[in-house]
Design a protein around this motif. Structure first.
Motif, mmCIF file in Angstrom:
data_model
loop_
_atom_site.group_PDB
_atom_site.id
_atom_site.type_symbol
_atom_site.label_atom_id
_atom_site.label_comp_id
_atom_site.label_asym_id
_atom_site.label_seq_id
_atom_site.Cartn_x
_atom_site.Cartn_y
_atom_site.Cartn_z
ATOM 1 N N MET A 1 0.837 -1.191 0.000
ATOM 2 C CA MET A 1 0.000 0.000 0.000
ATOM 3 C C MET A 1 0.882 1.255 0.000
ATOM 4 S SD MET A 1 -2.891 1.084 2.762
ATOM 5 C CE MET A 1 -4.415 1.296 1.906
ATOM 6 N N SER A 2 0.527 2.227 -0.785
ATOM 7 C CA SER A 2 1.304 3.461 -0.913
ATOM 8 C C SER A 2 1.078 4.384 0.273
ATOM 9 C CB SER A 2 0.903 4.180 -2.209
ATOM 10 O OG SER A 2 1.533 5.432 -2.274
ATOM 11 N N LYS A 3 2.116 5.122 0.650
ATOM 12 C CA LYS A 3 1.998 6.112 1.715
ATOM 13 C C LYS A 3 1.562 7.471 1.184
ATOM 14 C CE LYS A 3 5.627 4.137 4.621
ATOM 15 N NZ LYS A 3 6.907 4.416 5.248
ATOM 16 N N ALA A 4 1.517 7.630 -0.129
ATOM 17 C CA ALA A 4 1.149 8.913 -0.737
ATOM 18 C C ALA A 4 -0.362 9.079 -0.714
ATOM 19 C CB ALA A 4 1.659 8.998 -2.169
ATOM 20 N N SER A 5 -0.817 10.279 -0.411
ATOM 21 C CA SER A 5 -2.249 10.539 -0.418
ATOM 22 C C SER A 5 -2.700 10.903 -1.832
ATOM 23 C CB SER A 5 -2.601 11.666 0.557
ATOM 24 O OG SER A 5 -2.038 12.877 0.144
ATOM 25 N N ARG A 6 -3.941 10.643 -2.127
ATOM 26 C CA ARG A 6 -4.498 10.917 -3.448
ATOM 27 C C ARG A 6 -4.996 12.349 -3.509
ATOM 28 N NH1 ARG A 6 -7.626 7.534 -7.483
ATOM 29 N NH2 ARG A 6 -8.898 9.074 -8.526
ATOM 30 N N MET A 7 -4.749 12.992 -4.636
ATOM 31 C CA MET A 7 -5.186 14.377 -4.810
ATOM 32 C C MET A 7 -6.572 14.392 -5.439
ATOM 33 S SD MET A 7 -3.282 17.486 -6.745
ATOM 34 C CE MET A 7 -3.883 17.323 -8.400
ATOM 35 N N ASN A 8 -7.462 15.182 -4.881
ATOM 36 C CA ASN A 8 -8.793 15.363 -5.454
ATOM 37 C C ASN A 8 -8.742 16.457 -6.510
ATOM 38 O OD1 ASN A 8 -9.968 13.479 -3.729
ATOM 39 N ND2 ASN A 8 -10.162 14.991 -2.115
ATOM 40 N N THR A 9 -9.604 16.342 -7.494
ATOM 41 C CA THR A 9 -9.638 17.308 -8.579
ATOM 42 C C THR A 9 -11.009 17.961 -8.646
ATOM 43 O OG1 THR A 9 -8.083 15.991 -9.843
ATOM 44 C CG2 THR A 9 -9.338 17.623 -11.054
ATOM 45 N N THR A 10 -11.027 19.280 -8.748
ATOM 46 C CA THR A 10 -12.262 20.023 -8.910
ATOM 47 C C THR A 10 -12.142 20.876 -10.158
ATOM 48 O OG1 THR A 10 -12.574 20.144 -6.523
ATOM 49 C CG2 THR A 10 -13.825 21.702 -7.851
ATOM 50 N N ILE A 11 -13.141 20.803 -11.005
ATOM 51 C CA ILE A 11 -13.175 21.625 -12.204
ATOM 52 C C ILE A 11 -14.442 22.464 -12.157
ATOM 53 C CG2 ILE A 11 -13.298 21.636 -14.714
ATOM 54 C CD1 ILE A 11 -11.823 18.927 -14.642
ATOM 55 N N ASP A 12 -14.276 23.765 -12.249
ATOM 56 C CA ASP A 12 -15.424 24.664 -12.263
ATOM 57 C C ASP A 12 -15.739 25.039 -13.698
ATOM 58 O OD1 ASP A 12 -15.650 24.800 -9.470
ATOM 59 O OD2 ASP A 12 -14.100 26.338 -9.377
ATOM 60 N N ASN A 13 -17.008 24.967 -14.048
ATOM 61 C CA ASN A 13 -17.440 25.417 -15.364
ATOM 62 C C ASN A 13 -17.808 26.888 -15.263
ATOM 63 O OD1 ASN A 13 -17.239 22.905 -16.686
ATOM 64 N ND2 ASN A 13 -19.112 22.248 -15.695
ATOM 65 N N LEU A 14 -17.154 27.702 -16.057
ATOM 66 C CA LEU A 14 -17.354 29.141 -15.984
ATOM 67 C C LEU A 14 -17.887 29.670 -17.306
ATOM 68 C CD1 LEU A 14 -13.910 30.055 -14.399
ATOM 69 C CD2 LEU A 14 -16.077 29.749 -13.207
ATOM 70 N N SER A 15 -18.635 30.744 -17.215
ATOM 71 C CA SER A 15 -19.047 31.468 -18.414
ATOM 72 C C SER A 15 -18.078 32.625 -18.587
ATOM 73 C CB SER A 15 -20.465 32.008 -18.249
ATOM 74 O OG SER A 15 -21.376 30.956 -18.148
ATOM 75 N N VAL A 16 -17.533 32.764 -19.789
ATOM 76 C CA VAL A 16 -16.586 33.840 -20.061
ATOM 77 C C VAL A 16 -17.078 34.642 -21.255
ATOM 78 C CG1 VAL A 16 -14.599 32.628 -19.088
ATOM 79 C CG2 VAL A 16 -15.149 32.359 -21.505
ATOM 80 N N SER A 17 -16.619 35.853 -21.358
ATOM 81 C CA SER A 17 -16.998 36.731 -22.461
ATOM 82 C C SER A 17 -15.970 36.648 -23.576
ATOM 83 C CB SER A 17 -17.094 38.178 -21.968
ATOM 84 O OG SER A 17 -18.085 38.284 -20.964
ATOM 85 N N SER A 18 -16.433 36.653 -24.808
ATOM 86 C CA SER A 18 -15.513 36.610 -25.940
ATOM 87 C C SER A 18 -14.779 37.939 -26.071
ATOM 88 C CB SER A 18 -16.265 36.289 -27.228
ATOM 89 O OG SER A 18 -17.235 37.270 -27.488
ATOM 90 N N GLY A 19 -13.593 37.880 -26.683
ATOM 91 C CA GLY A 19 -12.794 39.079 -26.890
ATOM 92 C C GLY A 19 -11.896 39.433 -25.712
ATOM 93 N N TYR A 20 -11.883 38.609 -24.651
ATOM 94 C CA TYR A 20 -11.052 38.872 -23.474
ATOM 95 C C TYR A 20 -10.006 37.771 -23.313
ATOM 96 C CZ TYR A 20 -14.355 42.433 -22.000
ATOM 97 O OH TYR A 20 -15.134 43.562 -21.930
#
Length: 50
Positions: A1-20
């Motif tokens: 068994m590994s001693k390293a902890s697992r990293m959780n991943t979070t992805i946020d869906n964002l609305s962005v404006s074009s031209g920026y």
């Protein structure tokens, strides 16, 4: 068994404006036993086309 902890991943869906410009920011870490390392990374600049 590994001693390293697992990293959780979070992805946020964002609305962005074009031209920026936007950059993505990620925070990452790893823990191995009593040792913890972490850091922040930024993406290249992204232009959202019109």
């Amino acid at each position: 068994m590994s001693k390293a902890s697992r990293m959780n991943t979070t992805i946020d869906n964002l609305s962005v404006s074009s031209g920026y410009y936007y950059r993505a920011k990620s925070f990452h870490w790893i823990t191995y036993g009593s040792t913890k390392e972490d850091g922040i990374r930024y993406s290249s600049t992204l232009l959202i086309p019109e």
